[in-house]
Design a protein around this motif. Sequence first.
Motif, short mmCIF file in Angstrom:
data_model
loop_
_atom_site.label_atom_id
_atom_site.label_comp_id
_atom_site.label_asym_id
_atom_site.label_seq_id
_atom_site.Cartn_x
_atom_site.Cartn_y
_atom_site.Cartn_z
N UNK A 114 0.86 -1.24 0.05
CA UNK A 114 -0.16 0.09 0.13
C UNK A 114 0.70 1.31 0.00
N UNK A 115 1.89 1.34 0.84
CA UNK A 115 2.49 2.66 0.90
C UNK A 115 3.28 2.88 -0.39
N UNK A 116 4.08 1.76 -0.84
CA UNK A 116 4.64 1.97 -2.28
C UNK A 116 3.64 2.50 -3.13
N UNK A 120 0.63 4.28 -2.99
CA UNK A 120 0.51 5.46 -2.68
C UNK A 120 1.69 6.48 -3.20
N UNK A 121 2.84 6.20 -2.89
CA UNK A 121 3.91 7.08 -3.52
C UNK A 121 3.97 6.91 -4.95
N UNK A 122 3.83 5.93 -5.36
CA UNK A 122 3.81 5.74 -7.02
C UNK A 122 2.76 6.61 -7.55
N UNK A 123 1.49 6.52 -6.89
CA UNK A 123 0.50 7.05 -7.35
C UNK A 123 0.75 8.59 -7.22
N UNK A 124 1.28 9.41 -6.10
CA UNK A 124 1.45 10.67 -6.17
C UNK A 124 2.56 11.12 -7.02
N UNK A 125 3.36 10.23 -7.51
CA UNK A 125 4.47 10.74 -8.32
C UNK A 125 3.90 10.71 -9.85
N UNK A 126 3.06 9.45 -10.24
CA UNK A 126 2.77 9.44 -11.52
C UNK A 126 1.12 10.12 -11.96
N UNK A 127 0.44 10.05 -11.09
CA UNK A 127 -1.02 10.63 -11.09
C UNK A 127 -1.56 9.74 -12.18
N UNK A 171 -4.86 1.78 2.33
CA UNK A 171 -4.08 2.47 1.38
C UNK A 171 -5.24 3.36 0.22
N UNK A 172 -6.24 2.60 0.41
CA UNK A 172 -7.31 3.15 -0.67
C UNK A 172 -7.84 4.33 0.04
N UNK A 173 -8.12 4.55 1.43
CA UNK A 173 -8.73 5.73 2.26
C UNK A 173 -7.57 6.90 2.19
N UNK A 174 -6.39 6.58 2.21
CA UNK A 174 -5.08 7.47 2.07
C UNK A 174 -5.04 7.93 0.71
N UNK A 175 -5.18 7.11 -0.34
CA UNK A 175 -4.98 7.37 -1.52
C UNK A 175 -6.11 8.55 -2.13
#
Length: 217
Positions: A36-38, A40-47, A66-70
């Motif tokens: 999950x954390x990985x 989230x970071x990938x999503x923040x970087x790649x949108x 992870x879904x809640x945070x994302x």
Amino acid sequence: MITIIVVDDHAVVRSGLTMLLSDKPDLQVIGEASEGDEGIQAALALKPDVVLMDFSMPHGKDGLTATVELKKLLPDTSVLILTMHDDDEYLFRAIQAGASGYILKSAPHEELLAAIRSVAAGDAYLYPTATKRLMSEYLDKLKNPENKGTYDSLSEREKEVLALVAKGYANKEIAELLVISVKTVETHKSNVMEKLGLKSRPELVKFAMKKGLLNFE
């Protein structure tokens, strides 16, 4: 072009999904993650437009958390939960967490592709058997109105037990949190089920979700 990040703790699964999706002209896998954390970071970087999120990842952050945070960080990114659990309890938890869709790992490839395109377009997606089951329950309630008790009929302690059971706490954990005996927890749980006319834990979880008692923060 729909951009996708695949989050799954099994490398073979990620590889297979990436191969399947990248073969379609309107889909592009732009990133992968193993927890999950990985993810989230990938999503923040790649949108990405869509995050294909495994429900159960024992190492690291799980899919629901992870879904809640994302969704807080990237509300416009759709999350499609990919799982082996054909269970209403898991389904409702995924929806409560903010997922746009829920699909089984055993689903045909065509169904997975349709689900991704659906959530990318801003629609919700549930696998067919889940949709049929939910519709059946809804129609049954219309045909057979139930005179069940209401939430307000519960005592404050019963409301506490209801919320904790719905969140997945075991009787012993609830007893420790509320500083009561396990037997007392079982009694409260039995009273809650009887007052609300519920027959199973999944029904209890559904009731709690409708009342806004589930919190994945």
